[in-house]
Design a protein around this motif. Structure first.
Motif, PDB file in Angstrom:
ATOM      1  N   GLU A 110      16.943  11.653  -4.274  1.00 11.44           N
ATOM      2  CA  GLU A 110      16.073  12.800  -3.987  1.00 11.44           C
ATOM      3  C   GLU A 110      14.611  12.356  -3.876  1.00 11.44           C
ATOM      4  OE1 GLU A 110      16.771  15.657  -7.082  1.00 11.44           O
ATOM      5  OE2 GLU A 110      18.647  16.370  -6.202  1.00 11.44           O
ATOM      6  N   TYR A 111      14.224  11.434  -4.724  1.00  8.08           N
ATOM      7  CA  TYR A 111      12.847  10.927  -4.680  1.00  8.08           C
ATOM      8  C   TYR A 111      12.573  10.279  -3.317  1.00  8.08           C
ATOM      9  CZ  TYR A 111       8.808   7.964  -5.451  1.00  8.08           C
ATOM     10  OH  TYR A 111       7.592   7.350  -5.317  1.00  8.08           O
ATOM     11  N   ALA A 112      13.512   9.459  -2.870  1.00 10.57           N
ATOM     12  CA  ALA A 112      13.312   8.760  -1.593  1.00 10.57           C
ATOM     13  C   ALA A 112      13.276   9.736  -0.424  1.00 10.57           C
ATOM     14  CB  ALA A 112      14.417   7.725  -1.381  1.00 10.57           C
ATOM     15  N   VAL A 113      14.054  10.805  -0.521  1.00  5.32           N
ATOM     16  CA  VAL A 113      14.091  11.797   0.551  1.00  5.32           C
ATOM     17  C   VAL A 113      12.809  12.626   0.546  1.00  5.32           C
ATOM     18  CG1 VAL A 113      15.239  13.921   1.311  1.00  5.32           C
ATOM     19  CG2 VAL A 113      16.612  11.934   0.644  1.00  5.32           C
ATOM     20  N   ASP A 155      20.375  -6.798   7.852  1.00  8.62           N
ATOM     21  CA  ASP A 155      19.287  -7.633   8.347  1.00  8.62           C
ATOM     22  C   ASP A 155      17.952  -6.886   8.280  1.00  8.62           C
ATOM     23  OD1 ASP A 155      18.067  -9.900   9.314  1.00  8.62           O
ATOM     24  OD2 ASP A 155      18.424  -9.411  11.410  1.00  8.62           O
ATOM     25  N   ALA A 156      17.561  -6.537   7.058  1.00  3.87           N
ATOM     26  CA  ALA A 156      16.342  -5.755   6.834  1.00  3.87           C
ATOM     27  C   ALA A 156      15.404  -6.526   5.907  1.00  3.87           C
ATOM     28  CB  ALA A 156      16.706  -4.405   6.234  1.00  3.87           C
ATOM     29  N   GLY A 157      14.248  -5.950   5.663  1.00  2.00           N
ATOM     30  CA  GLY A 157      13.275  -6.655   4.835  1.00  2.00           C
ATOM     31  C   GLY A 157      12.572  -5.746   3.852  1.00  2.00           C
ATOM     32  N   LEU A 158      11.349  -6.156   3.500  1.00  2.00           N
ATOM     33  CA  LEU A 158      10.571  -5.411   2.513  1.00  2.00           C
ATOM     34  C   LEU A 158      10.219  -4.019   3.034  1.00  2.00           C
ATOM     35  CD1 LEU A 158       8.086  -8.264   1.504  1.00  2.00           C
ATOM     36  CD2 LEU A 158       9.987  -7.394   0.130  1.00  2.00           C
ATOM     37  N   GLY A 159      10.448  -3.027   2.192  1.00  2.00           N
ATOM     38  CA  GLY A 159      10.053  -1.669   2.548  1.00  2.00           C
ATOM     39  C   GLY A 159      10.980  -0.963   3.520  1.00  2.00           C
ATOM     40  N   ASP A 160      12.093  -1.594   3.897  1.00  2.00           N
ATOM     41  CA  ASP A 160      12.977  -1.004   4.911  1.00  2.00           C
ATOM     42  C   ASP A 160      14.038  -0.068   4.329  1.00  2.00           C
ATOM     43  OD1 ASP A 160      11.675  -2.275   6.965  1.00  2.00           O
ATOM     44  OD2 ASP A 160      13.050  -3.973   7.035  1.00  2.00           O
ATOM     45  N   LEU A 161      14.645  -0.510   3.231  1.00  2.00           N
ATOM     46  CA  LEU A 161      15.775   0.237   2.683  1.00  2.00           C
ATOM     47  C   LEU A 161      15.509   0.628   1.230  1.00  2.00           C
ATOM     48  CD1 LEU A 161      18.674  -2.044   4.004  1.00  2.00           C
ATOM     49  CD2 LEU A 161      17.729   0.009   5.081  1.00  2.00           C
ATOM     50  N   PHE A 162      15.788   1.882   0.926  1.00  4.51           N
ATOM     51  CA  PHE A 162      15.712   2.344  -0.458  1.00  4.51           C
ATOM     52  C   PHE A 162      17.144   2.286  -0.991  1.00  4.51           C
ATOM     53  CE2 PHE A 162      15.655   5.280  -3.966  1.00  4.51           C
ATOM     54  CZ  PHE A 162      14.376   5.187  -4.493  1.00  4.51           C
ATOM     55  N   ILE A 163      17.359   1.453  -2.009  1.00  3.81           N
ATOM     56  CA  ILE A 163      18.735   1.139  -2.389  1.00  3.81           C
ATOM     57  C   ILE A 163      19.044   1.518  -3.828  1.00  3.81           C
ATOM     58  CG2 ILE A 163      20.388  -0.745  -2.665  1.00  3.81           C
ATOM     59  CD1 ILE A 163      18.778  -2.207  -0.423  1.00  3.81           C
ATOM     60  N   LYS A 220       0.818  -1.220   0.000  1.00  5.00           N
ATOM     61  CA  LYS A 220       0.000   0.000   0.000  1.00  5.00           C
ATOM     62  C   LYS A 220       0.849   1.267   0.000  1.00  5.00           C
ATOM     63  CE  LYS A 220      -3.508  -2.422   2.728  1.00  5.00           C
ATOM     64  NZ  LYS A 220      -2.734  -3.490   3.411  1.00  5.00           N
ATOM     65  N   GLY A 221       2.099   1.128   0.360  1.00 11.30           N
ATOM     66  CA  GLY A 221       2.974   2.298   0.391  1.00 11.30           C
ATOM     67  C   GLY A 221       4.274   1.986   1.101  1.00 11.30           C
ATOM     68  N   GLN A 222       5.322   2.721   0.763  1.00  9.91           N
ATOM     69  CA  GLN A 222       6.629   2.447   1.371  1.00  9.91           C
ATOM     70  C   GLN A 222       7.153   3.651   2.135  1.00  9.91           C
ATOM     71  OE1 GLN A 222      10.015   2.230  -1.296  1.00  9.91           O
ATOM     72  NE2 GLN A 222       8.900   3.143  -3.015  1.00  9.91           N
ATOM     73  N   HIS A 223       7.769   3.353   3.271  1.00  6.51           N
ATOM     74  CA  HIS A 223       8.413   4.386   4.089  1.00  6.51           C
ATOM     75  C   HIS A 223       9.768   3.858   4.569  1.00  6.51           C
ATOM     76  CE1 HIS A 223       4.621   6.546   4.092  1.00  6.51           C
ATOM     77  NE2 HIS A 223       4.026   5.401   4.394  1.00  6.51           N
ATOM     78  N   PRO A 224      10.688   3.662   3.639  1.00 10.34           N
ATOM     79  CA  PRO A 224      11.997   3.116   4.033  1.00 10.34           C
ATOM     80  C   PRO A 224      12.699   4.031   5.029  1.00 10.34           C
ATOM     81  CG  PRO A 224      12.088   4.032   1.814  1.00 10.34           C
ATOM     82  CD  PRO A 224      10.653   4.034   2.217  1.00 10.34           C
ATOM     83  N   TYR A 225      13.409   3.435   5.994  1.00 10.46           N
ATOM     84  CA  TYR A 225      14.048   4.264   7.020  1.00 10.46           C
ATOM     85  C   TYR A 225      15.434   4.736   6.638  1.00 10.46           C
ATOM     86  CZ  TYR A 225      16.050  -0.221   8.664  1.00 10.46           C
ATOM     87  OH  TYR A 225      16.695  -1.436   8.761  1.00 10.46           O
ATOM     88  N   ALA A 226      16.009   4.161   5.590  1.00  8.87           N
ATOM     89  CA  ALA A 226      17.339   4.626   5.159  1.00  8.87           C
ATOM     90  C   ALA A 226      17.509   4.421   3.661  1.00  8.87           C
ATOM     91  CB  ALA A 226      18.423   3.869   5.920  1.00  8.87           C
ATOM     92  N   GLY A 285      10.221   9.951   2.661  1.00  6.70           N
ATOM     93  CA  GLY A 285      10.497  10.335   4.044  1.00  6.70           C
ATOM     94  C   GLY A 285      11.792   9.826   4.639  1.00  6.70           C
ATOM     95  N   ALA A 286      12.632   9.182   3.838  1.00  8.08           N
ATOM     96  CA  ALA A 286      13.911   8.713   4.390  1.00  8.08           C
ATOM     97  C   ALA A 286      14.823   9.905   4.656  1.00  8.08           C
ATOM     98  CB  ALA A 286      14.582   7.741   3.417  1.00  8.08           C
ATOM     99  N   ASN A 287      15.541   9.886   5.786  1.00  9.31           N
ATOM    100  CA  ASN A 287      16.394  11.032   6.095  1.00  9.31           C
ATOM    101  C   ASN A 287      17.810  10.645   6.525  1.00  9.31           C
ATOM    102  OD1 ASN A 287      15.865  10.133   8.646  1.00  9.31           O
ATOM    103  ND2 ASN A 287      14.283  11.666   9.038  1.00  9.31           N
ATOM    104  N   LEU A 288      18.187   9.420   6.190  1.00  8.41           N
ATOM    105  CA  LEU A 288      19.577   8.995   6.384  1.00  8.41           C
ATOM    106  C   LEU A 288      20.067   8.353   5.088  1.00  8.41           C
ATOM    107  CD1 LEU A 288      22.089   8.408   8.210  1.00  8.41           C
ATOM    108  CD2 LEU A 288      21.041   6.173   8.666  1.00  8.41           C
TER     109      LEU A 288
END
Ligand SMILES: [Zn+2]
Length: 194
Positions: A85-88, A60-68, A37-43, A92-95
């Protein structure tokens, strides 16, 4: 999540991976349905294409965790920066972590080509040219030239992203976005982040 919280999460995931006790989080069918339904990767991870350095396993991450973003030599062209830039801006990723690694083949090739007059075959020049300034920077310094160049390349790409206007540079200057470098050790599995 703040950049500091995201960094803590990456460090904890890598520690599980290093110790051989990964939890493989966020890989269930429920998680798949949730992130459909939507992604909010944390890094955001900018890493090498090398088959031995897959960020989801390393952290050790999974689906929707990392934008790579992965490209041989973990350099950043306009397409990579636009993806970041898109991911930021939209996810909402900020690292951002620029992750180099031990014995990187792309960096080794850039080191070798610095001593050669022959042109790189095919499209390889597009991979090697952005690494060349880092090779030049460390040439003649004591130590393993490939490893020195791996570290210099990471530092250079971090600086490049921090200075990237208007999106990334502005967010870094206001403290909303953190950009750091890292080096992955092929033997221990440790991602040294700083
Ligand atoms: Zn590599």
């Amino acid at each position: 999540m703040t950049p500091a919280e995201a960094l803590k999460k990456l460090r904890e995931g890598n520690a599980r991976f290093v110790s051989g006790k990964p939890e493989h989080p966020d890989q269930s069918n429920d998680r798949r349905s949730e992130v459909a339904k939507g992604q909010h990767p944390y890094a955001i991870i900018l890493s090498c294409s090398d088959s031995r350095v897959p960020p989801e396993l390393v952290f050790d991450a999974g689906l929707g965790d990392l934008f790579i973003v992965r490209v041989a030599g973990n350099t950043a062209d306009d397409s990579a920066i636009g993806s970041i830039e898109y991911a930021v801006e939209h996810l909402g990723a900020n690292l951002i972590v620029v992750l180099g690694h031990e014995r990187c083949g792309a960096v080794k090739a850039a080191v070798d080509s610095a001593d050669s007059t022959a042109a790189a075959p095919g499209h390889l020049a597009a991979v090697l040219d952005p690494i060349a300034p880092s090779v030049k920077e460390v040439k003649g310094k004591p130590g393993d030239i490939v490893d020195l160049a791996v570290r210099a390349n990471v530092a250079r790409v971090v600086a490049q992203l921090k200075a990237s206007k208007p999106v990334l540079a502005d967010l870094v200057s206001t403290g909303k976005l953190q950009i750091i470098g890292g080096r992955y050790d092929l033997e221990t599995g440790e991602a040294e982040l700083k």
